[in-house]
Design a protein around this motif. Structure first.
Motif, PDB file in Angstrom:
ATOM      1  N   ALA A 187       7.452  -5.673  23.442  1.00  0.00           N
ATOM      2  CA  ALA A 187       6.654  -6.849  24.179  1.00  0.00           C
ATOM      3  C   ALA A 187       5.821  -7.341  23.508  1.00  0.00           C
ATOM      4  N   LYS A 188       4.781  -6.610  22.639  1.00  0.00           N
ATOM      5  CA  LYS A 188       3.561  -7.033  22.696  1.00  0.00           C
ATOM      6  C   LYS A 188       2.835  -6.811  23.377  1.00  0.00           C
ATOM      7  N   LYS A 189       3.087  -5.831  24.406  1.00  0.00           N
ATOM      8  CA  LYS A 189       2.362  -5.656  24.853  1.00  0.00           C
ATOM      9  C   LYS A 189       1.127  -4.469  24.185  1.00  0.00           C
ATOM     10  N   ILE A 190       1.459  -3.778  22.933  1.00  0.00           N
ATOM     11  CA  ILE A 190       0.806  -2.603  22.003  1.00  0.00           C
ATOM     12  C   ILE A 190       0.828  -3.386  20.774  1.00  0.00           C
ATOM     13  N   VAL A 191       0.146  -3.825  20.321  1.00  0.00           N
ATOM     14  CA  VAL A 191       0.196  -4.644  18.458  1.00  0.00           C
ATOM     15  C   VAL A 191      -0.284  -3.185  17.562  1.00  0.00           C
ATOM     16  N   PRO A 192       0.430  -2.330  17.569  1.00  0.00           N
ATOM     17  CA  PRO A 192      -0.347  -1.399  16.057  1.00  0.00           C
ATOM     18  C   PRO A 192      -0.888  -1.659  14.519  1.00  0.00           C
ATOM     19  N   GLU A 193      -0.954  -1.359  14.442  1.00  0.00           N
ATOM     20  CA  GLU A 193      -2.383  -1.918  13.106  1.00  0.00           C
ATOM     21  C   GLU A 193      -2.362  -0.086  11.894  1.00  0.00           C
ATOM     22  N   PRO A 194      -1.077  -0.412  11.380  1.00  0.00           N
ATOM     23  CA  PRO A 194      -1.249   0.888  10.794  1.00  0.00           C
ATOM     24  C   PRO A 194      -2.140   1.106   9.579  1.00  0.00           C
ATOM     25  N   VAL A 195      -2.662   2.655   9.630  1.00  0.00           N
ATOM     26  CA  VAL A 195      -3.585   2.274   8.310  1.00  0.00           C
ATOM     27  C   VAL A 195      -3.187   1.921   7.444  1.00  0.00           C
ATOM     28  N   LYS A 196      -3.913   0.902   5.746  1.00  0.00           N
ATOM     29  CA  LYS A 196      -3.198   1.404   5.008  1.00  0.00           C
ATOM     30  C   LYS A 196      -3.509   1.432   3.975  1.00  0.00           C
ATOM     31  N   ILE A 197      -2.150   1.759   2.789  1.00  0.00           N
ATOM     32  CA  ILE A 197      -2.490   3.246   2.127  1.00  0.00           C
ATOM     33  C   ILE A 197      -3.327   2.762   1.154  1.00  0.00           C
ATOM     34  N   GLU A 198      -4.164   3.394   0.407  1.00  0.00           N
ATOM     35  CA  GLU A 198      -4.524   2.794  -0.854  1.00  0.00           C
ATOM     36  C   GLU A 198      -4.265   3.484  -1.637  1.00  0.00           C
ATOM     37  N   TYR A 199      -3.861   2.616  -3.480  1.00  0.00           N
ATOM     38  CA  TYR A 199      -3.983   3.622  -4.798  1.00  0.00           C
ATOM     39  C   TYR A 199      -4.986   2.940  -5.857  1.00  0.00           C
ATOM     40  N   ASP A 200      -4.333   3.861  -6.505  1.00  0.00           N
ATOM     41  CA  ASP A 200      -5.599   3.936  -7.598  1.00  0.00           C
ATOM     42  C   ASP A 200      -5.932   2.800  -8.287  1.00  0.00           C
ATOM     43  N   GLY A 201      -7.565   1.714  -8.229  1.00  0.00           N
ATOM     44  CA  GLY A 201      -7.676   0.927  -8.320  1.00  0.00           C
ATOM     45  C   GLY A 201      -6.401   0.327  -9.774  1.00  0.00           C
ATOM     46  N   VAL A 202      -6.274   0.719 -10.693  1.00  0.00           N
ATOM     47  CA  VAL A 202      -5.539  -0.463 -11.533  1.00  0.00           C
ATOM     48  C   VAL A 202      -4.093  -0.459 -11.003  1.00  0.00           C
ATOM     49  N   ILE A 203      -3.406  -0.173  -9.902  1.00  0.00           N
ATOM     50  CA  ILE A 203      -2.914  -0.512  -8.745  1.00  0.00           C
ATOM     51  C   ILE A 203      -3.358  -1.867  -7.821  1.00  0.00           C
ATOM     52  N   GLU A 204      -4.013  -1.130  -7.258  1.00  0.00           N
ATOM     53  CA  GLU A 204      -4.396  -2.281  -6.712  1.00  0.00           C
ATOM     54  C   GLU A 204      -4.990  -3.231  -6.883  1.00  0.00           C
ATOM     55  N   GLU A 205      -5.062  -3.189  -8.739  1.00  0.00           N
ATOM     56  CA  GLU A 205      -5.580  -4.785  -9.017  1.00  0.00           C
ATOM     57  C   GLU A 205      -4.448  -5.072  -9.664  1.00  0.00           C
ATOM     58  N   ALA A 206      -2.940  -4.903  -9.840  1.00  0.00           N
ATOM     59  CA  ALA A 206      -1.751  -5.435 -10.378  1.00  0.00           C
ATOM     60  C   ALA A 206      -1.409  -6.050  -9.002  1.00  0.00           C
ATOM     61  N   ILE A 207      -1.058  -4.778  -7.531  1.00  0.00           N
ATOM     62  CA  ILE A 207      -1.013  -5.892  -6.278  1.00  0.00           C
ATOM     63  C   ILE A 207      -1.525  -6.756  -5.817  1.00  0.00           C
ATOM     64  N   ALA A 208      -2.911  -6.929  -6.045  1.00  0.00           N
ATOM     65  CA  ALA A 208      -3.235  -8.563  -5.698  1.00  0.00           C
ATOM     66  C   ALA A 208      -3.177  -9.670  -6.772  1.00  0.00           C
ATOM     67  N   VAL A 209      -2.908  -9.263  -8.256  1.00  0.00           N
ATOM     68  CA  VAL A 209      -1.978 -10.304  -8.621  1.00  0.00           C
ATOM     69  C   VAL A 209      -0.639 -11.099  -7.854  1.00  0.00           C
ATOM     70  N   LEU A 210      -0.043  -9.832  -8.643  1.00  0.00           N
ATOM     71  CA  LEU A 210       1.800  -9.373  -8.389  1.00  0.00           C
ATOM     72  C   LEU A 210       1.812 -10.468  -5.915  1.00  0.00           C
ATOM     73  N   GLU A 211       0.993 -10.158  -5.771  1.00  0.00           N
ATOM     74  CA  GLU A 211       1.922  -9.672  -4.141  1.00  0.00           C
ATOM     75  C   GLU A 211       1.688 -11.809  -3.837  1.00  0.00           C
ATOM     76  N   PRO A 212       0.099 -12.182  -4.047  1.00  0.00           N
ATOM     77  CA  PRO A 212       0.481 -14.034  -3.501  1.00  0.00           C
ATOM     78  C   PRO A 212       1.823 -14.616  -3.980  1.00  0.00           C
ATOM     79  N   GLU A 213       2.070 -14.276  -5.245  1.00  0.00           N
ATOM     80  CA  GLU A 213       3.468 -15.019  -5.797  1.00  0.00           C
ATOM     81  C   GLU A 213       4.615 -15.245  -5.312  1.00  0.00           C
TER      82      GLU A 213
END
Length: 245
Positions: A187-213
């Motif tokens: 019912a959206k009375k509670i809006v969960p905000e799951p913790v973001k799982i962080e990966y190694d820097g090189v993986i996060e950089e690849a995600i940042a490039v790939l995700e917008p596309e």
């Protein structure tokens, strides 16, 4: 890519799984968890005799569905196969992953064993990467107390960013609290905000490039960060989940 509105979503699954909503406000809830955590006990306790079974599309794995009314809303509960992971190394894991990822349930309950919580959190964290509409059910709280294991449910909820409810399903304790959390999330009375799982820097950089596309081509119900991660995994089974139907 195989993940557009035409290829995925609850519309296609409702037909294949014969999910029948009584009203447009009915909510479909996935119940996930490791084997032997009491997932089916929770399902059976809530749905009673108001359930039926069949097979998942194209699989020999059993599909169990049941209906439960809580307050003014009907819930259709889907008891998905017990699995330790969503990496799809078995038919059961593939079925569980595909329903959570591509079935677009209105919420997902992940059942964990209070006596083996650390091991069970692997599935919780994987599910949180896919959907924010998640409720963690820490079952077997009575067994944990007998073993003198204390779990701070409020702290766990704060750390995970999602509702965490303790239950002892065999005696029915906590099930009303669990369904209240499900009701509030859907019912959206509670809006969960799951913790973001962080990966190694090189993986996060690849995600940042790939995700917008990736986001440009996705069904709006799919998590673009998760899809980018799976593309980096180079596992094609993620992107053609219904190829055998």
């Amino acid at each position: 890519m195989g993940l557009t509105n035409n290829s995925t979503g609850i519309g296609a699954l409702e037909k294949e799984l014969k999910i029948e909503r009584m009203t447009d406000d009915d909510k479909v809830i996935a119940i996930a968890g490791n084997p032997n955590v009491g997932k089916s006990t929770i399902f059976n306790s809530l749905t009673g005799l108001n359930q039926h079974t069949g097979n998942w599309p194209g699989k020999t794995v059993t599909n169990a569905q049941g209906k439960y009314k809580f307050k003014d809303r009907n819930f259709i509960l889907v008891d998905i196969p017990g699995t330790y992971s969503l990496m799809a190394n078995s038919v059961e894991e593939e079925v569980a992953r595909d329903f959570i990822c591509f079935g677009n349930p209105d919420a997902t309950i992940v059942v964990a064993d209070a006596t083996l919580l650390e091991r069970n959190l692997n599935l919780v964290l994987q599910t949180m990467e896919i959907t924010s509409n998640i409720i963690v059910c820490v079952n077997l709280m009575d067994e944990a107390r007998r073993k003198k294991i204390h779990i701070d449910l409020e702290l766990l909820s704060e750390l995970l960013g999602v509702p965490v409810i303790g239950t002892s399903a065999r005696s029915g304790k906590g099930l009303d609290d669990l369904m209240q959390a499900v009701y509030d999330v859907t019912a959206k009375k509670i809006v969960p905000e799951p913790v973001k799982i962080e990966y190694d820097g090189v993986i996060e950089e690849a995600i940042a490039v790939l995700e917008p596309e990736v986001k440009k081509h996705l069904n709006e119900n799919l998590n673009s960060r998760w899809v980018a991660l799976k593309l980096l995994d180079s596992d094609e089974s993620y992107f053609y989940p219904w190829k055998n139907i």
